[in-house]
Scaffold this active site. Sequence first.
Site, PDB file in Angstrom:
ATOM      1  N   ASN A 225      39.064 -24.829  90.772  1.00 33.74           N
ATOM      2  CA  ASN A 225      38.340 -26.087  90.682  1.00 33.74           C
ATOM      3  C   ASN A 225      38.536 -26.865  91.982  1.00 33.74           C
ATOM      4  O   ASN A 225      39.596 -26.761  92.611  1.00 33.74           O
ATOM      5  CB  ASN A 225      38.876 -26.902  89.487  1.00 33.74           C
ATOM      6  CG  ASN A 225      37.989 -28.083  89.173  1.00 33.74           C
ATOM      7  OD1 ASN A 225      38.116 -29.143  89.773  1.00 33.74           O
ATOM      8  ND2 ASN A 225      37.080 -27.907  88.237  1.00 33.74           N
ATOM      9  N   ALA A 226      37.529 -27.671  92.335  1.00 32.23           N
ATOM     10  CA  ALA A 226      37.617 -28.506  93.536  1.00 32.23           C
ATOM     11  C   ALA A 226      38.828 -29.438  93.448  1.00 32.23           C
ATOM     12  O   ALA A 226      39.426 -29.799  94.461  1.00 32.23           O
ATOM     13  CB  ALA A 226      36.335 -29.307  93.708  1.00 32.23           C
TER      14      ALA A 226
ATOM     15  N   CYS B 207      44.774 -19.866  85.676  1.00 39.27           N
ATOM     16  CA  CYS B 207      45.126 -18.504  86.070  1.00 39.27           C
ATOM     17  C   CYS B 207      44.495 -17.491  85.117  1.00 39.27           C
ATOM     18  O   CYS B 207      44.188 -17.796  83.952  1.00 39.27           O
ATOM     19  CB  CYS B 207      46.631 -18.313  86.025  1.00 39.27           C
ATOM     20  SG  CYS B 207      47.518 -19.217  87.297  1.00 39.27           S
TER      21      CYS B 207
ATOM     22  N   GLU C 140      45.870 -14.917  83.647  1.00 39.84           N
ATOM     23  CA  GLU C 140      46.689 -14.585  82.465  1.00 39.84           C
ATOM     24  C   GLU C 140      46.474 -15.590  81.346  1.00 39.84           C
ATOM     25  O   GLU C 140      46.327 -15.226  80.181  1.00 39.84           O
ATOM     26  CB  GLU C 140      48.192 -14.604  82.815  1.00 39.84           C
ATOM     27  CG  GLU C 140      48.604 -13.708  83.936  1.00 39.84           C
ATOM     28  CD  GLU C 140      48.581 -14.422  85.284  1.00 39.84           C
ATOM     29  OE1 GLU C 140      47.531 -14.971  85.651  1.00 39.84           O
ATOM     30  OE2 GLU C 140      49.611 -14.409  85.956  1.00 39.84           O
TER      31      GLU C 140
ATOM     32  N   CYS D  24      52.641 -16.486  87.895  1.00 35.67           N
ATOM     33  CA  CYS D  24      53.244 -17.768  88.292  1.00 35.67           C
ATOM     34  C   CYS D  24      54.136 -18.284  87.155  1.00 35.67           C
ATOM     35  O   CYS D  24      54.098 -17.792  86.025  1.00 35.67           O
ATOM     36  CB  CYS D  24      52.152 -18.783  88.630  1.00 35.67           C
ATOM     37  SG  CYS D  24      51.369 -19.532  87.205  1.00 35.67           S
TER      38      CYS D  24
ATOM     39  N   CYS E 177      52.404 -19.430  83.865  1.00 36.28           N
ATOM     40  CA  CYS E 177      51.943 -18.306  83.028  1.00 36.28           C
ATOM     41  C   CYS E 177      53.116 -17.624  82.332  1.00 36.28           C
ATOM     42  O   CYS E 177      52.996 -17.184  81.187  1.00 36.28           O
ATOM     43  CB  CYS E 177      51.148 -17.316  83.872  1.00 36.28           C
ATOM     44  SG  CYS E 177      49.540 -17.970  84.352  1.00 36.28           S
TER      45      CYS E 177
END
Length: 129
Positions: free
Chosen positions: A49-50, A57, A59, A90, A93
């Site tokens: 996203n901007a 993620c 996962e 990460c 996750c």
Amino acid sequence: MIDETTVAILIKKAREAQQHAYAPYSHFSVGAAVLTEDNRMYTGCNVENASYGLTMCAERNAIGSAVAGGCHMFRALALVGENPDWITPCGACRQVMEEFHIPEIILTKSNDTYKIVSLRELLPHAFSL
Ligand code: THU
């Protein structure tokens, strides 16, 4: 323990999802596939996203799809990226995997070499209620 054929299918499904990654900012495409206790497979890709922090993620998207399909019990999750070296999940996750006690995590390299690690190896001393 998950068998080799199922691992290969999970990795293939994760690669298919990776093709749909929305990663215009990092240009790093990730795919994931989860295997449910009753042998269904759900996939996810990263969706950026901007407003960078809103990025989801692969996962967590795969796990969310499975939950939306009515599943809370999992056997494994496969993760694919573009790294020549192992891609690993990460921290956020890992904590979501802890929520659903996903026992086997299949890490891959870009050439689809894989190794299976336990969630406890990835997230020792996890927080859980
Ligand atoms: N990414 C994932 O999808 N999963 C991970 O475990 C690590 C990072 C994504 C988020 C972002 O879109 C891109 O990879 C670069 O960080």
